[in-house]
Enzyme design. Structure first.
Site, PDB file in Angstrom:
ATOM      1  N   ARG A  43       0.810  -1.222   0.000  1.00 48.67           N
ATOM      2  CA  ARG A  43       0.000   0.000   0.000  1.00 48.67           C
ATOM      3  C   ARG A  43       0.846   1.277   0.000  1.00 48.67           C
ATOM      4  N   LEU A  46       1.812   1.500   6.331  1.00 45.27           N
ATOM      5  CA  LEU A  46       1.432   0.347   7.155  1.00 45.27           C
ATOM      6  C   LEU A  46       0.048   0.583   7.780  1.00 45.27           C
ATOM      7  N   GLY A  48      -2.810  -1.181   7.080  1.00 45.20           N
ATOM      8  CA  GLY A  48      -3.861  -1.875   6.343  1.00 45.20           C
ATOM      9  C   GLY A  48      -5.143  -1.084   6.176  1.00 45.20           C
ATOM     10  N   CYS A  50      -7.646  -0.952   8.233  1.00 41.02           N
ATOM     11  CA  CYS A  50      -8.073  -0.323   9.485  1.00 41.02           C
ATOM     12  C   CYS A  50      -7.525   1.098   9.632  1.00 41.02           C
ATOM     13  N   GLY A 123       3.870  -8.943  -2.511  1.00 39.29           N
ATOM     14  CA  GLY A 123       4.472 -10.266  -2.367  1.00 39.29           C
ATOM     15  C   GLY A 123       3.640 -11.343  -3.040  1.00 39.29           C
ATOM     16  N   ILE A 192     -22.823  -2.669   9.552  1.00 41.18           N
ATOM     17  CA  ILE A 192     -22.067  -1.662  10.317  1.00 41.18           C
ATOM     18  C   ILE A 192     -21.519  -0.562   9.412  1.00 41.18           C
ATOM     19  N   GLU A 196     -22.658   3.347   9.829  1.00 44.44           N
ATOM     20  CA  GLU A 196     -21.664   4.345  10.242  1.00 44.44           C
ATOM     21  C   GLU A 196     -21.532   5.442   9.176  1.00 44.44           C
ATOM     22  N   GLU A 212     -32.077  -2.534   3.359  1.00 44.31           N
ATOM     23  CA  GLU A 212     -31.527  -3.733   4.006  1.00 44.31           C
ATOM     24  C   GLU A 212     -32.393  -4.940   3.657  1.00 44.31           C
ATOM     25  N   HIS A 464     -19.742   6.968  41.288  1.00 48.79           N
ATOM     26  CA  HIS A 464     -20.940   7.753  41.050  1.00 48.79           C
ATOM     27  C   HIS A 464     -20.560   9.224  40.822  1.00 48.79           C
TER      28      HIS A 464
HETATM   29  P1  FAD Z   1      -6.095  -5.451   6.260  1.00 49.25           P
HETATM   30  O1  FAD Z   1      -6.205  -4.373   7.251  1.00 49.25           O
HETATM   31  O2  FAD Z   1      -6.973  -5.426   5.072  1.00 49.25           O
HETATM   32  O3  FAD Z   1      -4.547  -5.482   5.815  1.00 49.25           O
HETATM   33  C1  FAD Z   1      -4.060  -6.268   4.788  1.00 49.25           C
HETATM   34  C2  FAD Z   1      -2.923  -5.541   4.106  1.00 49.25           C
HETATM   35  O4  FAD Z   1      -2.261  -6.441   3.253  1.00 49.25           O
HETATM   36  C3  FAD Z   1      -3.366  -4.372   3.221  1.00 49.25           C
HETATM   37  O5  FAD Z   1      -2.753  -3.180   3.621  1.00 49.25           O
HETATM   38  C4  FAD Z   1      -2.945  -4.774   1.817  1.00 49.25           C
HETATM   39  O6  FAD Z   1      -2.458  -3.689   1.052  1.00 49.25           O
HETATM   40  C5  FAD Z   1      -1.832  -5.767   2.096  1.00 49.25           C
HETATM   41  N1  FAD Z   1      -1.639  -6.763   1.030  1.00 49.25           N
HETATM   42  C6  FAD Z   1      -2.584  -7.562   0.456  1.00 49.25           C
HETATM   43  N2  FAD Z   1      -2.021  -8.384  -0.452  1.00 49.25           N
HETATM   44  C7  FAD Z   1      -0.687  -8.100  -0.444  1.00 49.25           C
HETATM   45  C8  FAD Z   1       0.421  -8.622  -1.151  1.00 49.25           C
HETATM   46  N3  FAD Z   1       0.270  -9.610  -2.029  1.00 49.25           N
HETATM   47  N4  FAD Z   1       1.643  -8.085  -0.918  1.00 49.25           N
HETATM   48  C9  FAD Z   1       1.819  -7.084  -0.014  1.00 49.25           C
HETATM   49  N5  FAD Z   1       0.800  -6.568   0.692  1.00 49.25           N
HETATM   50  C10 FAD Z   1      -0.431  -7.074   0.490  1.00 49.25           C
HETATM   51  N6  FAD Z   1     -12.761  -3.109  12.576  1.00 49.25           N
HETATM   52  C11 FAD Z   1     -12.844  -2.825  13.884  1.00 49.25           C
HETATM   53  O7  FAD Z   1     -12.485  -3.666  14.709  1.00 49.25           O
HETATM   54  N7  FAD Z   1     -13.303  -1.610  14.328  1.00 49.25           N
HETATM   55  C12 FAD Z   1     -13.722  -0.661  13.471  1.00 49.25           C
HETATM   56  O8  FAD Z   1     -14.129   0.423  13.898  1.00 49.25           O
HETATM   57  C13 FAD Z   1     -13.666  -0.924  12.085  1.00 49.25           C
HETATM   58  N8  FAD Z   1     -14.044  -0.012  11.197  1.00 49.25           N
HETATM   59  C14 FAD Z   1     -13.961  -0.273   9.862  1.00 49.25           C
HETATM   60  C15 FAD Z   1     -14.410   0.684   8.968  1.00 49.25           C
HETATM   61  C16 FAD Z   1     -14.355   0.449   7.607  1.00 49.25           C
HETATM   62  C17 FAD Z   1     -14.821   1.512   6.646  1.00 49.25           C
HETATM   63  C18 FAD Z   1     -13.816  -0.787   7.125  1.00 49.25           C
HETATM   64  C19 FAD Z   1     -13.719  -1.051   5.650  1.00 49.25           C
HETATM   65  C20 FAD Z   1     -13.379  -1.750   8.008  1.00 49.25           C
HETATM   66  C21 FAD Z   1     -13.463  -1.507   9.386  1.00 49.25           C
HETATM   67  N9  FAD Z   1     -13.051  -2.464  10.330  1.00 49.25           N
HETATM   68  C22 FAD Z   1     -13.164  -2.195  11.662  1.00 49.25           C
HETATM   69  C23 FAD Z   1     -12.505  -3.766   9.920  1.00 49.25           C
HETATM   70  C24 FAD Z   1     -10.964  -3.746   9.979  1.00 49.25           C
HETATM   71  O9  FAD Z   1     -10.494  -2.721   9.154  1.00 49.25           O
HETATM   72  C25 FAD Z   1     -10.386  -5.089   9.543  1.00 49.25           C
HETATM   73  O10 FAD Z   1     -10.945  -6.123  10.317  1.00 49.25           O
HETATM   74  C26 FAD Z   1      -8.866  -5.120   9.715  1.00 49.25           C
HETATM   75  O11 FAD Z   1      -8.276  -4.112   8.946  1.00 49.25           O
HETATM   76  C27 FAD Z   1      -8.312  -6.478   9.304  1.00 49.25           C
HETATM   77  O12 FAD Z   1      -6.915  -6.479   9.385  1.00 49.25           O
HETATM   78  P2  FAD Z   1      -6.015  -7.402   8.420  1.00 49.25           P
HETATM   79  O13 FAD Z   1      -4.621  -7.074   8.780  1.00 49.25           O
HETATM   80  O14 FAD Z   1      -6.486  -8.787   8.477  1.00 49.25           O
HETATM   81  O15 FAD Z   1      -6.320  -6.884   6.944  1.00 49.25           O
HETATM   82  P1  NAI Z   2     -22.206  -6.515   6.983  1.00 48.79           P
HETATM   83  O1  NAI Z   2     -22.107  -7.958   6.695  1.00 48.79           O
HETATM   84  O2  NAI Z   2     -22.066  -6.053   8.384  1.00 48.79           O
HETATM   85  O3  NAI Z   2     -23.599  -5.955   6.454  1.00 48.79           O
HETATM   86  C1  NAI Z   2     -24.016  -6.066   5.116  1.00 48.79           C
HETATM   87  C2  NAI Z   2     -25.532  -5.979   5.058  1.00 48.79           C
HETATM   88  O4  NAI Z   2     -25.938  -5.855   3.694  1.00 48.79           O
HETATM   89  C3  NAI Z   2     -26.224  -7.221   5.616  1.00 48.79           C
HETATM   90  O5  NAI Z   2     -27.100  -6.822   6.641  1.00 48.79           O
HETATM   91  C4  NAI Z   2     -26.954  -7.807   4.396  1.00 48.79           C
HETATM   92  O6  NAI Z   2     -28.184  -8.393   4.742  1.00 48.79           O
HETATM   93  C5  NAI Z   2     -27.136  -6.586   3.503  1.00 48.79           C
HETATM   94  N1  NAI Z   2     -27.280  -6.858   2.062  1.00 48.79           N
HETATM   95  C6  NAI Z   2     -26.534  -7.691   1.293  1.00 48.79           C
HETATM   96  N2  NAI Z   2     -26.953  -7.651   0.003  1.00 48.79           N
HETATM   97  C7  NAI Z   2     -27.994  -6.784  -0.066  1.00 48.79           C
HETATM   98  C8  NAI Z   2     -28.836  -6.311  -1.112  1.00 48.79           C
HETATM   99  N3  NAI Z   2     -28.708  -6.715  -2.373  1.00 48.79           N
HETATM  100  N4  NAI Z   2     -29.804  -5.403  -0.825  1.00 48.79           N
HETATM  101  C9  NAI Z   2     -29.952  -4.964   0.458  1.00 48.79           C
HETATM  102  N5  NAI Z   2     -29.172  -5.374   1.488  1.00 48.79           N
HETATM  103  C10 NAI Z   2     -28.204  -6.268   1.238  1.00 48.79           C
HETATM  104  O7  NAI Z   2     -21.108  -5.817   6.030  1.00 48.79           O
HETATM  105  P2  NAI Z   2     -20.560  -4.331   5.972  1.00 48.79           P
HETATM  106  O8  NAI Z   2     -21.452  -3.376   6.671  1.00 48.79           O
HETATM  107  O9  NAI Z   2     -20.217  -4.094   4.547  1.00 48.79           O
HETATM  108  O10 NAI Z   2     -19.218  -4.432   6.807  1.00 48.79           O
HETATM  109  C11 NAI Z   2     -18.191  -5.374   6.461  1.00 48.79           C
HETATM  110  C12 NAI Z   2     -17.358  -5.739   7.651  1.00 48.79           C
HETATM  111  O11 NAI Z   2     -16.535  -4.679   8.052  1.00 48.79           O
HETATM  112  C13 NAI Z   2     -18.215  -6.102   8.852  1.00 48.79           C
HETATM  113  O12 NAI Z   2     -18.366  -7.491   8.877  1.00 48.79           O
HETATM  114  C14 NAI Z   2     -17.457  -5.615  10.026  1.00 48.79           C
HETATM  115  O13 NAI Z   2     -16.845  -6.706  10.627  1.00 48.79           O
HETATM  116  C15 NAI Z   2     -16.378  -4.694   9.463  1.00 48.79           C
HETATM  117  N6  NAI Z   2     -16.581  -3.346  10.021  1.00 48.79           N
HETATM  118  C16 NAI Z   2     -16.538  -3.150  11.371  1.00 48.79           C
HETATM  119  C17 NAI Z   2     -16.770  -1.911  11.915  1.00 48.79           C
HETATM  120  C18 NAI Z   2     -16.766  -1.752  13.385  1.00 48.79           C
HETATM  121  O14 NAI Z   2     -16.332  -2.645  14.075  1.00 48.79           O
HETATM  122  N7  NAI Z   2     -17.208  -0.622  13.931  1.00 48.79           N
HETATM  123  C19 NAI Z   2     -17.033  -0.753  11.093  1.00 48.79           C
HETATM  124  C20 NAI Z   2     -17.089  -1.057   9.698  1.00 48.79           C
HETATM  125  C21 NAI Z   2     -16.835  -2.305   9.207  1.00 48.79           C
END
Ligand code: FAD
Ligand code: NAI
Length: 485
Positions: A43, A46, A48, A50, A123, A192, A196, A212, A464
């Site tokens: 990317r 560092l 990812g 998150c 990689g 979620i 959000e 939904e 409290h």
């Molecule tokens: P990633 O964070 O996806 O990291 C993987 C990394 O690997 C990436 O940077 C990618 O570029 C790299 N990579 C992939 N393939 C290769 C390759 N071949 N060579 C080199 N590098 C590579 N989770 C929470 O707990 N709390 C939250 O509030 C929350 N909010 C979120 C909000 C959004 C909008 C999104 C999309 C996700 C959110 N999540 C949240 C989920 C959280 O981001 C993921 O669960 C977390 O990032 C997973 O970590 P990971 O290291 O497994 O993967």
């Molecule tokens: P999600 O799995 O939480 O929700 C997707 C929703 O879309 C489901 O309720 C599903 O029924 C609905 N859906 C699917 N196809 C549809 C269609 N054709 N028409 C209408 N509704 C449809 O997935 P989401 O919100 O994309 O998040 C992905 C992941 O990212 C989550 O699983 C979560 O773990 C992570 N995340 C966590 C956050 C946090 O911890 N605060 C914040 C943001 C993401």
């Protein structure tokens, strides 16, 4: 330029939460003493998903949009008179970037401090031991791993037929970076991410409709009673909901050349499976938030015959081993909830498995937080899950409207709900909607992890006036009777 084959104790592919935490832990465990640890990330920064486009930027926008909304709508009753309140969207986004940059640089520092080699590039497996890296700065190199960890994360699941351009048809990545406030937005998926991001833009003035498929919002795991209460509060803030409704197609060519661009999403109520009943929703922007899928593109898994399951997840055993024992895998790219803190726990455990032969993650005790206002947080099992498994339970609740601190803060929406074993009183689940629910759930998680009874919680002194007293009183309500309700 090709460098000579360079063997490492551990090579990690992916520098997200899973990858960078494993790298730091491996450094701390002294792996670098024998051979170095390398973390490959393409990317350019560092942290990812998150840190770069997920948890961190979304929480910056959620925090500051809430503040803006509160200044607009919730000051008069507090005796605060404000003048001309304006939103500067460019600076609003800059504040988010400052948070992201500070944290990603911090992670780079931590890798350095722990003796981890950070290789900027993509990689891919050449064979079971050698990883080719296409360097971001040009050229390539090869690293050999005694142990290899796949931590390549996940990506947004696309919506068939609706091409993502991150401007009009967006995923969360576009939703954290729009350069103007859309008038209207349709959100596909009331999970979620959907809720959000809908919160952020709706607070800034966008008319948001969330569609939904299921009969409740919140995605997997949210307790039905809490989901209902959440929907009511979000509706009061101006969001529209269409539940039991599936988006079946979209057309972004509509309005492309007019002054008010709009996209059509065709939806129909799934309880009456009759396409004649389908209707159209028009919007300036459509957010696709229908879940995320594992990311293994370009990883060369075909070169090592690695197995994926039907959802594209890397198959592992209970020690995070793939079928090739020295290649392990953690985080979003494999089983379990896609959460940063789950990835972090697994990253520590997998290094312990490699180094010491044992490790541990309690999958029954991973908290979830949705950072809407109010926040929604839960840990353990919900009522539907207990019912489905025919596990008997007792329920106790306590509303924030009866909590002195919430009343003082004029912030009384929500409740704490506890589920416990009716015979042993052991805590089975905690579900909170309310101010600071995301912080309060840590207490529930600790109680669950330590196998507490609700009486244990009820007999623990809480300061409290605090919101946490609602947590204690919900335990009292489960165990016998709350004092203040
Ligand atoms: P990633 O964070 O996806 O990291 C993987 C990394 O690997 C990436 O940077 C990618 O570029 C790299 N990579 C992939 N393939 C290769 C390759 N071949 N060579 C080199 N590098 C590579 N989770 C929470 O707990 N709390 C939250 O509030 C929350 N909010 C979120 C909000 C959004 C909008 C999104 C999309 C996700 C959110 N999540 C949240 C989920 C959280 O981001 C993921 O669960 C977390 O990032 C997973 O970590 P990971 O290291 O497994 O993967
Ligand atoms: P999600 O799995 O939480 O929700 C997707 C929703 O879309 C489901 O309720 C599903 O029924 C609905 N859906 C699917 N196809 C549809 C269609 N054709 N028409 C209408 N509704 C449809 O997935 P989401 O919100 O994309 O998040 C992905 C992941 O990212 C989550 O699983 C979560 O773990 C992570 N995340 C966590 C956050 C946090 O911890 N605060 C914040 C943001 C993401």
């Amino acid at each position: 330029t090709n460098s000579p084959l360079d063997e490492k104790d551990l090579v990690i592919i992916g520098g997200g939460v899973a990858g960078y935490v494993a790298a730091i832990k491996a450094g701390q465990e002294g792996m670098k003493v024998r051979l170095p640890v390398a973390c490959i990330e393409k990317r350019g920064t560092l942290g990812g998903t998150c840190l770069n486009v997920g948890c961190i930027p979304s929480k910056s926008l959620l925090n500051n949009s809430h503040m803006y909304h509160q200044i607009l709508h919730d000051t008069k009753n507090r005796g605060i008179e404000v003048g001309d309140v304006k939103l500067n969207l460019a600076n609003f986004m800059k504040a988010k970037d400052t948070a992201v940059n500070g944290l990603t640089k911090g992670v780079e520092f931590l890798l350095k401090k722990n003796g981890v080699e950070y290789i900027k590039g993509a990689g891919s497996f050449l064979n079971e031991n050698d990883i080719k890296v296409e360097l971001n700065d040009g050229g390539e190199t090869t690293v050999r791993g005694k142990n290899i960890l796949i931590a390549t994360g996940s990506e947004a699941t696309p919506f068939p037929g609706l091409e993502i351009d991150e401007k009009r048809v967006i995923t969360s990545t576009g939703a954290i970076a729009l350069d103007k406030i859309p008038e209207t937005m349709v959100v596909i998926g009331g999970g979620i991410i959907g809720l959000e991001m809908a919160s952020v833009w709706s607070r800034l003035g966008t008319k948001v409709t969330v569609v939904e498929f299921l009969g409740q919002i919140g995605g997997p795991g949210m307790d039905a009673e809490i989901a209902k209460a959440t929907q009511k509060l979000l509706k009061r803030q101006g969001m529209d909901f269409k539940l039991n409704t599936k988006v079946i197609s979209g057309d972004k060519s509509v309005g492309l050349h007019s002054s008010t661009p709009c996209i059509v999403a065709l939806v129909f109520p799934i309880c009456r499976m009759n396409t004649n009943l389908s209707s159209q929703l028009n919007a300036d922007v459509v957010l696709v938030a229908i879940g995320r899928r594992p990311y293994t593109q370009g990883l060369g898994l075909e070169n090592i015959g690695m197995e994926l399951d039907e959802r594209g997840r890397v198959i592992i055993d209970s020690e995070y081993r793939t079928k090739i024992p020295h290649i392990r895998c953690v985080g979003d790219v494999t089983f379990g909830p896609m959460l940063a803190h789950k990835a972090e726990e697994e990253a520590v455990a997998v290094v312990e498995y490699i180094k010491k032969g044992y490790g541990h993650v309690n999958y029954g005790c991973i908290p979830s937080v949705m950072y809407t206002y109010p926040e929604v947080a839960w840990v353990g099992q919900n009522e539907q899950e207990l019912k489905n498994q025919k596990i008997p339970y007792r329920v106790g609740t306590f509303p924030f409207s009866a909590n002195s601190r919430a009343k003082t803060n004029l912030d009384t929406d929500g409740l704490v709900k506890m589920l416990a074993d009716p015979e042993t009183d052991r805590l089975l689940g905690v579900h909170i909607i309310g101010p600071n629910a995301g912080e309060m759930i840590a207490e529930g998680t600790l109680a669950l992890e330590y196998g507490a009874s609700t009486e244990d919680i009820a007999r623990t002194c809480h300061a409290h006036p605090t919101l946490a007293e609602a947590f204690k009183e919900a335990a009292m309500a489960t165990n016998s009777k709350a004092i203040h309700f």
